[in-house]
Design a protein around this motif. Sequence first.
Motif, PDB file in Angstrom:
ATOM      1  N   LYS A  41      58.422  39.178  60.247  1.00  0.00           N
ATOM      2  CA  LYS A  41      59.620  38.345  60.123  1.00  0.00           C
ATOM      3  C   LYS A  41      60.838  39.183  60.501  1.00  0.00           C
ATOM      4  CE  LYS A  41      62.406  35.722  56.791  1.00  0.00           C
ATOM      5  NZ  LYS A  41      62.563  35.313  55.373  1.00  0.00           N
ATOM      6  N   THR A  42      61.696  38.622  61.335  1.00  0.00           N
ATOM      7  CA  THR A  42      62.888  39.344  61.776  1.00  0.00           C
ATOM      8  C   THR A  42      64.131  38.727  61.132  1.00  0.00           C
ATOM      9  OG1 THR A  42      63.000  37.936  63.757  1.00  0.00           O
ATOM     10  CG2 THR A  42      61.879  40.042  63.965  1.00  0.00           C
ATOM     11  N   VAL A  43      64.956  39.594  60.569  1.00  0.00           N
ATOM     12  CA  VAL A  43      66.199  39.162  59.928  1.00  0.00           C
ATOM     13  C   VAL A  43      67.340  40.009  60.482  1.00  0.00           C
ATOM     14  CG1 VAL A  43      67.443  38.873  57.758  1.00  0.00           C
ATOM     15  CG2 VAL A  43      64.959  38.540  57.820  1.00  0.00           C
ATOM     16  N   MET A  44      68.372  39.345  60.948  1.00  0.00           N
ATOM     17  CA  MET A  44      69.546  40.045  61.468  1.00  0.00           C
ATOM     18  C   MET A  44      70.579  40.186  60.353  1.00  0.00           C
ATOM     19  SD  MET A  44      71.992  39.075  64.717  1.00  0.00           S
ATOM     20  CE  MET A  44      72.882  37.766  63.860  1.00  0.00           C
ATOM     21  N   LEU A  45      70.923  41.432  60.032  1.00  0.00           N
ATOM     22  CA  LEU A  45      71.966  41.715  59.036  1.00  0.00           C
ATOM     23  C   LEU A  45      73.202  42.194  59.783  1.00  0.00           C
ATOM     24  CD1 LEU A  45      69.812  43.720  56.447  1.00  0.00           C
ATOM     25  CD2 LEU A  45      70.370  41.299  56.388  1.00  0.00           C
ATOM     26  N   THR A  46      74.273  41.460  59.681  1.00  0.00           N
ATOM     27  CA  THR A  46      75.461  41.785  60.460  1.00  0.00           C
ATOM     28  C   THR A  46      76.728  41.583  59.649  1.00  0.00           C
ATOM     29  OG1 THR A  46      76.722  41.219  62.450  1.00  0.00           O
ATOM     30  CG2 THR A  46      75.482  39.445  61.409  1.00  0.00           C
ATOM     31  N   GLY A  47      77.734  42.347  59.998  1.00  0.00           N
ATOM     32  CA  GLY A  47      79.033  42.194  59.363  1.00  0.00           C
ATOM     33  C   GLY A  47      79.892  41.133  60.024  1.00  0.00           C
ATOM     34  N   ASP A  48      79.410  40.529  61.119  1.00  0.00           N
ATOM     35  CA  ASP A  48      80.160  39.478  61.807  1.00  0.00           C
ATOM     36  C   ASP A  48      80.290  38.243  60.923  1.00  0.00           C
ATOM     37  OD1 ASP A  48      80.514  41.008  64.063  1.00  0.00           O
ATOM     38  OD2 ASP A  48      78.705  40.260  65.052  1.00  0.00           O
ATOM     39  N   ASN A  49      81.251  37.382  61.272  1.00  0.00           N
ATOM     40  CA  ASN A  49      81.394  36.130  60.530  1.00  0.00           C
ATOM     41  C   ASN A  49      80.216  35.217  60.812  1.00  0.00           C
ATOM     42  OD1 ASN A  49      82.080  34.092  62.775  1.00  0.00           O
ATOM     43  ND2 ASN A  49      83.585  35.711  63.127  1.00  0.00           N
ATOM     44  N   ARG A  50      80.084  34.178  59.998  1.00  0.00           N
ATOM     45  CA  ARG A  50      78.879  33.343  60.046  1.00  0.00           C
ATOM     46  C   ARG A  50      78.737  32.598  61.384  1.00  0.00           C
ATOM     47  NH1 ARG A  50      75.089  31.843  56.711  1.00  0.00           N
ATOM     48  NH2 ARG A  50      74.001  29.868  57.047  1.00  0.00           N
ATOM     49  N   ILE A  51      79.829  32.148  61.945  1.00  0.00           N
ATOM     50  CA  ILE A  51      79.751  31.406  63.213  1.00  0.00           C
ATOM     51  C   ILE A  51      79.227  32.303  64.323  1.00  0.00           C
ATOM     52  CG2 ILE A  51      81.082  30.198  64.977  1.00  0.00           C
ATOM     53  CD1 ILE A  51      82.943  29.210  62.800  1.00  0.00           C
TER      54      ILE A  51
END
Length: 255
Positions: A41-51
């Motif tokens: 399973k791949t999950v992207m964790l990012t500090g970007d905003n949700r959009i």
Amino acid sequence: MGGTPLALCQNNDIYGVIYLKDIIKPGISERFDQMRRMGIKTVMLTGDNRITASVIAQEAGVDDFIAEATPEDKIEVIRSEQAQGKLVAMTGDGTNDAPALAQANVGVAMNSGTQAAKEAANMVDLDSDPTKLIDIVTIGKQLLITRGALTTFSIANDVAKYFAIIPAIFPGIGVSALNIMGLASTQSAVLSALIYNALIIPALIPLALTGVKFRPLSADQLLQRNIFIYGLGGVVAPFIAIKVIDVLIAAVGLA
């Protein structure tokens, strides 16, 4: 959508707009599909905003994403998965990724990343490719599959071999009816088994050296394939080989 506009202005006059957006590497969606077939399973964790995160996640083809994630959030996500008994791999390149890279079971830092990320990770990817985890998992699984294949074949081979020769070796204990191959004699059965052992062990060396070819399958599918090919092969091989050797021994009068 999925980018950040930057306006260029002087005083109150806008001279232009620069649109910043992460570029998805060609073929990365297919690589994530391959991970999915492998049961990862791949999950992207990012500090970007949700959009922005949702657009990038959709274009990349990851299974899930978490936006506006702080370093603490990334660690918490990893710990939550680990608490469920899962092995977690993490790729990152920034200083804010360092704590999560250290927490993950396998941390892979990008070569283009910060020194903090490289020091926190278990290994550094010189190509700076986030999907290099596929190669890491593939090598690891190939080693495990090869070991499992050899073990499965060896166990099945030993059980079948002794089932094949014991009725011929001990005809007086009432198991002669199990001598389904009709081996010529006790001496022939023992000699056939010894010759078979001397042949089968070197025959497995190329398989051990080259490894069993890995295919992106789930753990259950790999287990079924392993049992079907190497388990069944380990059962069938002794019966055929020992019978052929027995016939040749009897023909030349060695036993």
